[in-house]
Design an enzyme around this catalytic site. Structure first.
Site, PDB file in Angstrom:
ATOM      1  N   GLU A   1       2.207  -6.223 -11.648  1.00 35.67           N
ATOM      2  CA  GLU A   1       1.558  -7.479 -11.281  1.00 35.67           C
ATOM      3  C   GLU A   1       2.190  -8.647 -12.049  1.00 35.67           C
ATOM      4  O   GLU A   1       2.871  -8.436 -13.051  1.00 35.67           O
ATOM      5  CB  GLU A   1       0.064  -7.393 -11.634  1.00 35.67           C
ATOM      6  CG  GLU A   1      -0.679  -6.275 -10.909  1.00 35.67           C
ATOM      7  CD  GLU A   1      -0.939  -6.578  -9.436  1.00 35.67           C
ATOM      8  OE1 GLU A   1      -0.364  -7.541  -8.892  1.00 35.67           O
ATOM      9  OE2 GLU A   1      -1.723  -5.828  -8.819  1.00 35.67           O
TER      10      GLU A   1
ATOM     11  N   ASN B   1       1.867 -11.557  -4.052  1.00 38.85           N
ATOM     12  CA  ASN B   1       1.984 -12.241  -5.343  1.00 38.85           C
ATOM     13  C   ASN B   1       3.272 -11.867  -6.073  1.00 38.85           C
ATOM     14  O   ASN B   1       3.430 -12.138  -7.250  1.00 38.85           O
ATOM     15  CB  ASN B   1       0.758 -11.945  -6.227  1.00 38.85           C
ATOM     16  CG  ASN B   1       0.654 -10.460  -6.579  1.00 38.85           C
ATOM     17  OD1 ASN B   1       1.490  -9.649  -6.186  1.00 38.85           O
ATOM     18  ND2 ASN B   1      -0.377 -10.105  -7.332  1.00 38.85           N
TER      19      ASN B   1
ATOM     20  N   HIS C   1       4.386  -8.790  -6.569  1.00 37.61           N
ATOM     21  CA  HIS C   1       4.434  -7.520  -7.301  1.00 37.61           C
ATOM     22  C   HIS C   1       5.395  -6.538  -6.644  1.00 37.61           C
ATOM     23  O   HIS C   1       5.571  -6.541  -5.433  1.00 37.61           O
ATOM     24  CB  HIS C   1       3.038  -6.927  -7.536  1.00 37.61           C
ATOM     25  CG  HIS C   1       2.360  -6.305  -6.368  1.00 37.61           C
ATOM     26  ND1 HIS C   1       1.149  -6.746  -5.892  1.00 37.61           N
ATOM     27  CD2 HIS C   1       2.689  -5.259  -5.586  1.00 37.61           C
ATOM     28  CE1 HIS C   1       0.773  -5.994  -4.862  1.00 37.61           C
ATOM     29  NE2 HIS C   1       1.695  -5.079  -4.660  1.00 37.61           N
TER      30      HIS C   1
ATOM     31  N   ASP D   1       4.773   4.577  -7.551  1.00 35.80           N
ATOM     32  CA  ASP D   1       3.460   4.375  -8.152  1.00 35.80           C
ATOM     33  C   ASP D   1       2.397   5.306  -7.559  1.00 35.80           C
ATOM     34  O   ASP D   1       2.639   5.994  -6.557  1.00 35.80           O
ATOM     35  CB  ASP D   1       3.025   2.905  -8.004  1.00 35.80           C
ATOM     36  CG  ASP D   1       3.251   2.354  -6.595  1.00 35.80           C
ATOM     37  OD1 ASP D   1       3.479   3.146  -5.673  1.00 35.80           O
ATOM     38  OD2 ASP D   1       3.194   1.125  -6.437  1.00 35.80           O
TER      39      ASP D   1
HETATM   40  C1  GLP Z   1       1.161  -2.069  -2.642  1.00 35.72           C
HETATM   41  C2  GLP Z   1       2.159  -1.083  -3.275  1.00 35.72           C
HETATM   42  C3  GLP Z   1       3.553  -1.661  -3.304  1.00 35.72           C
HETATM   43  C4  GLP Z   1       3.826  -2.261  -1.943  1.00 35.72           C
HETATM   44  C5  GLP Z   1       2.995  -3.503  -1.780  1.00 35.72           C
HETATM   45  C6  GLP Z   1       3.073  -4.127  -0.406  1.00 35.72           C
HETATM   46  O1  GLP Z   1       0.120  -2.428  -3.471  1.00 35.72           O
HETATM   47  N1  GLP Z   1       1.831  -0.608  -4.575  1.00 35.72           N
HETATM   48  O2  GLP Z   1       4.486  -0.655  -3.640  1.00 35.72           O
HETATM   49  O3  GLP Z   1       5.177  -2.617  -1.826  1.00 35.72           O
HETATM   50  O4  GLP Z   1       1.664  -3.311  -2.197  1.00 35.72           O
HETATM   51  O5  GLP Z   1       2.368  -3.381   0.534  1.00 35.72           O
HETATM   52  P1  GLP Z   1       2.510  -3.551   2.081  1.00 35.72           P
HETATM   53  O6  GLP Z   1       3.837  -2.969   2.450  1.00 35.72           O
HETATM   54  O7  GLP Z   1       1.372  -2.770   2.669  1.00 35.72           O
HETATM   55  O8  GLP Z   1       2.430  -4.995   2.372  1.00 35.72           O
END
Ligand code: GLP
Length: 242
Positions: free
Chosen positions: A143, A136, A138, A67
């Site tokens: 989402e 959540n 995702h 992404d």
């Molecule tokens: C972000 C990214 C995801 C990631 C997630 C968790 O928004 N777009 O790809 O896996 O949230 O992030 P973190 O590893 O900082 O908890």
């Protein structure tokens, strides 16, 4: 699903890096799906250490990121493009041509999304997709409510996701409102998926993933339908669950 529990974040990162490096060393050519966020940072740093010490070559690796934010250019320190260069690409033998991240600055985002799908198809799809998970549920930026049929698309970020990512920005209003993400069905087409989970703030999401229903309200639940998923997580993320 294979579940591997580690003592802490450091061990999780080492194990994940070893897992990925092993695949790279045993394939003539490999397409890696990569993720951003705090979770894979340690893994990338272990991959860099290994590159420096054991010289694993990335010559035959192609990467495809999950992404990217809409509206942040490559030079913006919070763009995922910048993140990847800073935390991995600049430190291993991989050229810019081998790495792919959706362009969130393009005038025509629809076209970028379609082009990304075509690119993945043309390059033979993803062999190993690294994933993190949002609180959540995702995955990527898919989402809750995202269709399991979705392909690469533009999304409006949930307020909770913007809040969670606000720590990287100087203020909340600087956090982008939209992003481009591989869709759920794009992710599921990967031949293999490696999900990393760390810390107690993810344990509710892990519980939901293991014991909750498989539906679009919790995007990660779809991973239960994939044939080849490995989860590496630390004790805190699995606390009271396994
Ligand atoms: C972000 C990214 C995801 C990631 C997630 C968790 O928004 N777009 O790809 O896996 O949230 O992030 P973190 O590893 O900082 O908890």
């Amino acid at each position: 699903m294979r579940i591997l529990e580690t003592k802490n974040y450091q061990e999780m990162s080492q194990l994940a890096a070893e897992y990925i490096i092993e695949k790279i060393r045993h394939s003539a050519q490999i397409n890696l799906g990569l993720a951003t966020g705090s979770t894979p940072l340690g893994t990338y740093s272990e991959m860099i250490k290994d590159f420096e010490k054991d010289e694993t070559s990335y010559q035959h690796v192609r990467t495809f990121n999950l992404d990217e934010y809409v509206g942040l250019d490559n030079k913006h320190p919070n763009s995922y493009n910048y993140f990847m260069r800073e935390n991995l690409f600049n430190h291993i033998n991989i050229t810019e041509e081998q790495t792919h991240i959706p362009n969130g600055m393009a005038a025509n985002i629809e076209k970028v999304c379609q082009g990304y799908e075509e690119l993945l198809e043309k390059q033979g799809g993803i062999d190993l997709q690294l994933l993190g998970i949002g609180k959540n549920g995702h995955i990527g930026f898919n989402e809750p409510g995202t269709s399991f049929e979705s392909i690469t698309h533009k999304v409006k970020l949930a307020q909770s996701t913007r809040l969670a990512n606000a720590r990287f920005f100087t203020s909340m209003d600087k956090v982008p409102t939209h992003a481009i993400t591989m869709g759920i069905s794009t992710i599921l087409r990967s031949k293999e998926i490696l999900l990393l989970v760390s810390g107690e703030e993810k344990s509710e999401a892990v519980k939901q993933l293991f014991y909750g229903p498989i539906n679009e309200n919790f995007p990660a639940s779809v991973l239960n339908t994939h044939q080849n998923v490995t989860i590496i997580g630390d004790k805190k993320a699995f606390a009271g669950i396994i």
